[in-house]
Design a protein around this motif. Sequence first.
Motif, PDB file in Angstrom:
ATOM      1  N   ALA A   1      -4.721  60.368  28.447  1.00  0.00           N
ATOM      2  CA  ALA A   1      -4.354  61.326  27.486  1.00  0.00           C
ATOM      3  C   ALA A   1      -2.883  61.928  27.969  1.00  0.00           C
ATOM      4  CB  ALA A   1      -5.478  62.468  27.500  1.00  0.00           C
ATOM      5  N   CYS A   2      -2.234  61.224  28.826  1.00  0.00           N
ATOM      6  CA  CYS A   2      -0.925  61.662  29.237  1.00  0.00           C
ATOM      7  C   CYS A   2       0.059  61.167  28.646  1.00  0.00           C
ATOM      8  CB  CYS A   2      -0.940  61.215  30.934  1.00  0.00           C
ATOM      9  SG  CYS A   2       0.556  61.783  31.660  1.00  0.00           S
ATOM     10  N   LEU A   3       1.228  62.119  28.295  1.00  0.00           N
ATOM     11  CA  LEU A   3       1.960  61.860  27.456  1.00  0.00           C
ATOM     12  C   LEU A   3       3.300  62.472  28.079  1.00  0.00           C
ATOM     13  CD1 LEU A   3       0.436  62.918  24.221  1.00  0.00           C
ATOM     14  CD2 LEU A   3       1.062  60.675  24.618  1.00  0.00           C
ATOM     15  N   GLY A   4       4.652  61.951  27.687  1.00  0.00           N
ATOM     16  CA  GLY A   4       5.925  62.380  28.010  1.00  0.00           C
ATOM     17  C   GLY A   4       6.615  62.571  27.035  1.00  0.00           C
ATOM     18  N   ILE A   5       7.203  63.968  26.739  1.00  0.00           N
ATOM     19  CA  ILE A   5       7.688  64.304  25.518  1.00  0.00           C
ATOM     20  C   ILE A   5       9.203  64.724  25.908  1.00  0.00           C
ATOM     21  CG2 ILE A   5       7.839  65.823  23.503  1.00  0.00           C
ATOM     22  CD1 ILE A   5       4.809  65.917  23.698  1.00  0.00           C
ATOM     23  N   GLU A   6      10.197  64.155  25.312  1.00  0.00           N
ATOM     24  CA  GLU A   6      11.809  64.507  25.739  1.00  0.00           C
ATOM     25  C   GLU A   6      12.168  65.047  24.469  1.00  0.00           C
ATOM     26  OE1 GLU A   6      14.121  61.396  27.339  1.00  0.00           O
ATOM     27  OE2 GLU A   6      12.425  60.287  27.932  1.00  0.00           O
ATOM     28  N   ILE A   7      12.529  66.348  24.357  1.00  0.00           N
ATOM     29  CA  ILE A   7      13.294  66.867  23.207  1.00  0.00           C
ATOM     30  C   ILE A   7      14.799  67.394  24.010  1.00  0.00           C
ATOM     31  CG2 ILE A   7      13.388  68.863  21.897  1.00  0.00           C
ATOM     32  CD1 ILE A   7      10.079  69.047  22.070  1.00  0.00           C
ATOM     33  N   GLU A   8      15.641  66.793  23.379  1.00  0.00           N
ATOM     34  CA  GLU A   8      17.072  66.716  24.040  1.00  0.00           C
ATOM     35  C   GLU A   8      16.923  66.816  25.545  1.00  0.00           C
ATOM     36  OE1 GLU A   8      18.551  70.410  22.319  1.00  0.00           O
ATOM     37  OE2 GLU A   8      19.062  69.284  20.258  1.00  0.00           O
ATOM     38  N   ASP A   9      17.204  67.699  26.426  1.00  0.00           N
ATOM     39  CA  ASP A   9      17.270  67.534  27.664  1.00  0.00           C
ATOM     40  C   ASP A   9      16.159  68.138  28.450  1.00  0.00           C
ATOM     41  OD1 ASP A   9      20.029  66.617  27.570  1.00  0.00           O
ATOM     42  OD2 ASP A   9      20.830  68.544  27.465  1.00  0.00           O
ATOM     43  N   THR A  10      15.146  68.367  27.627  1.00  0.00           N
ATOM     44  CA  THR A  10      13.977  69.046  28.265  1.00  0.00           C
ATOM     45  C   THR A  10      12.805  67.901  28.231  1.00  0.00           C
ATOM     46  OG1 THR A  10      14.360  71.334  27.502  1.00  0.00           O
ATOM     47  CG2 THR A  10      12.218  70.843  27.986  1.00  0.00           C
ATOM     48  N   HIS A  11      12.216  67.992  29.464  1.00  0.00           N
ATOM     49  CA  HIS A  11      11.002  66.823  29.318  1.00  0.00           C
ATOM     50  C   HIS A  11       9.792  67.587  29.768  1.00  0.00           C
ATOM     51  CE1 HIS A  11      14.624  64.869  30.886  1.00  0.00           C
ATOM     52  NE2 HIS A  11      13.906  63.626  30.357  1.00  0.00           N
ATOM     53  N   ILE A  12       8.644  67.360  28.852  1.00  0.00           N
ATOM     54  CA  ILE A  12       7.381  68.116  28.862  1.00  0.00           C
ATOM     55  C   ILE A  12       6.481  66.742  29.155  1.00  0.00           C
ATOM     56  CG2 ILE A  12       5.804  69.311  27.242  1.00  0.00           C
ATOM     57  CD1 ILE A  12       8.185  69.650  25.579  1.00  0.00           C
ATOM     58  N   LEU A  13       5.410  67.147  30.092  1.00  0.00           N
ATOM     59  CA  LEU A  13       4.585  66.371  30.353  1.00  0.00           C
ATOM     60  C   LEU A  13       3.119  66.884  30.029  1.00  0.00           C
ATOM     61  CD1 LEU A  13       3.966  63.645  32.040  1.00  0.00           C
ATOM     62  CD2 LEU A  13       3.650  64.863  33.853  1.00  0.00           C
ATOM     63  N   VAL A  14       2.450  66.065  29.343  1.00  0.00           N
ATOM     64  CA  VAL A  14       0.877  66.524  28.938  1.00  0.00           C
ATOM     65  C   VAL A  14      -0.244  65.715  29.730  1.00  0.00           C
ATOM     66  CG1 VAL A  14      -0.610  66.862  26.988  1.00  0.00           C
ATOM     67  CG2 VAL A  14       2.028  66.782  26.597  1.00  0.00           C
ATOM     68  N   ASP A  15      -0.904  66.701  30.428  1.00  0.00           N
ATOM     69  CA  ASP A  15      -2.284  66.224  30.831  1.00  0.00           C
ATOM     70  C   ASP A  15      -2.251  65.130  31.759  1.00  0.00           C
ATOM     71  OD1 ASP A  15      -3.794  68.029  29.697  1.00  0.00           O
ATOM     72  OD2 ASP A  15      -4.574  66.704  28.232  1.00  0.00           O
ATOM     73  N   PRO A  16      -1.326  65.164  32.967  1.00  0.00           N
ATOM     74  CA  PRO A  16      -0.905  63.907  33.839  1.00  0.00           C
ATOM     75  C   PRO A  16      -2.223  63.507  34.707  1.00  0.00           C
ATOM     76  CG  PRO A  16      -0.066  65.947  34.812  1.00  0.00           C
ATOM     77  CD  PRO A  16      -0.679  66.382  33.348  1.00  0.00           C
ATOM     78  N   PHE A  17      -2.696  62.598  34.275  1.00  0.00           N
ATOM     79  CA  PHE A  17      -3.817  61.569  35.011  1.00  0.00           C
ATOM     80  C   PHE A  17      -3.255  60.193  35.077  1.00  0.00           C
ATOM     81  CE2 PHE A  17      -7.658  59.006  34.605  1.00  0.00           C
ATOM     82  CZ  PHE A  17      -8.121  59.013  35.843  1.00  0.00           C
ATOM     83  N   ILE A  18      -2.563  60.133  36.025  1.00  0.00           N
ATOM     84  CA  ILE A  18      -1.975  58.685  36.138  1.00  0.00           C
ATOM     85  C   ILE A  18      -2.443  57.897  37.328  1.00  0.00           C
ATOM     86  CG2 ILE A  18       0.456  57.439  36.466  1.00  0.00           C
ATOM     87  CD1 ILE A  18       1.637  60.067  34.934  1.00  0.00           C
ATOM     88  N   SER A  19      -2.252  58.594  38.558  1.00  0.00           N
ATOM     89  CA  SER A  19      -2.559  57.959  39.867  1.00  0.00           C
ATOM     90  C   SER A  19      -4.071  57.745  39.919  1.00  0.00           C
ATOM     91  CB  SER A  19      -2.035  58.839  41.082  1.00  0.00           C
ATOM     92  OG  SER A  19      -3.061  60.131  41.168  1.00  0.00           O
ATOM     93  N   GLY A  20      -4.899  58.024  39.145  1.00  0.00           N
ATOM     94  CA  GLY A  20      -6.268  57.729  39.321  1.00  0.00           C
ATOM     95  C   GLY A  20      -6.649  56.673  38.344  1.00  0.00           C
TER      96      GLY A  20
END
Length: 225
Positions: free
Chosen positions: A9-28
Amino acid sequence: MKITFYGHACLGIEIEDTHILVDPFISGNPKAAHIDINTIKADYILLTHAHQDHILDVEAIVKRTDAVIVSNFEIVTHFQNLGFEGHPMNHGGTWDFDFGSLKYVNAIHTSSFPDGSYGGQPGGFVLEGEHKNIYIAGDTALTFDMKLIPMQTKLDLVILPIGDNFTMGINDAIIASDFLECDKILGYHFDTFGYIEIDHEAAKRKFFEKDKDLMLLEIGESLEL
């Protein structure tokens, strides 16, 4: 708006120069082993609830990026007590950030930290950018509350869990897209482990038969709105 799927359920969202990360579950997540969390940019981290498969990499990423954590009051307080910056919200509340407005909306699920402590009530986010609006459902069952969202916001994309068992599955997600009045769906929260494995082609076909477009991105793949 560029949206990158980092697995589960992890997403990266780029809006112009802003970076938003949603629910970071990656390393596991073994399926996301090719994603290096040290290369992920984050100005904000949105957390839908406190389960480990949604918050695992928060601390590592915030220590490197100084991202602002946005979530319910209990989750933000938890991370503020660890020394991190946060913006607390609660259901029905909206706040104008530099990337657009964000509303914290209802979700039907549970929420507790890995140690079993209370993680507040789960939620989702309606993000209104300058040009595009999206709904990030978080982990949720199908709920009539979804009908309220298009009464205020015309959505360009809805991001829905489709793995079933812990959240709604394909059939309920189709109904959810009707409630949300949006026929462009990005599926997430599927395939990570046995309980939520899906048949990709069958899922896409069911949406197609209802004149809807279900997108299933590979981990690391992006789409642009």
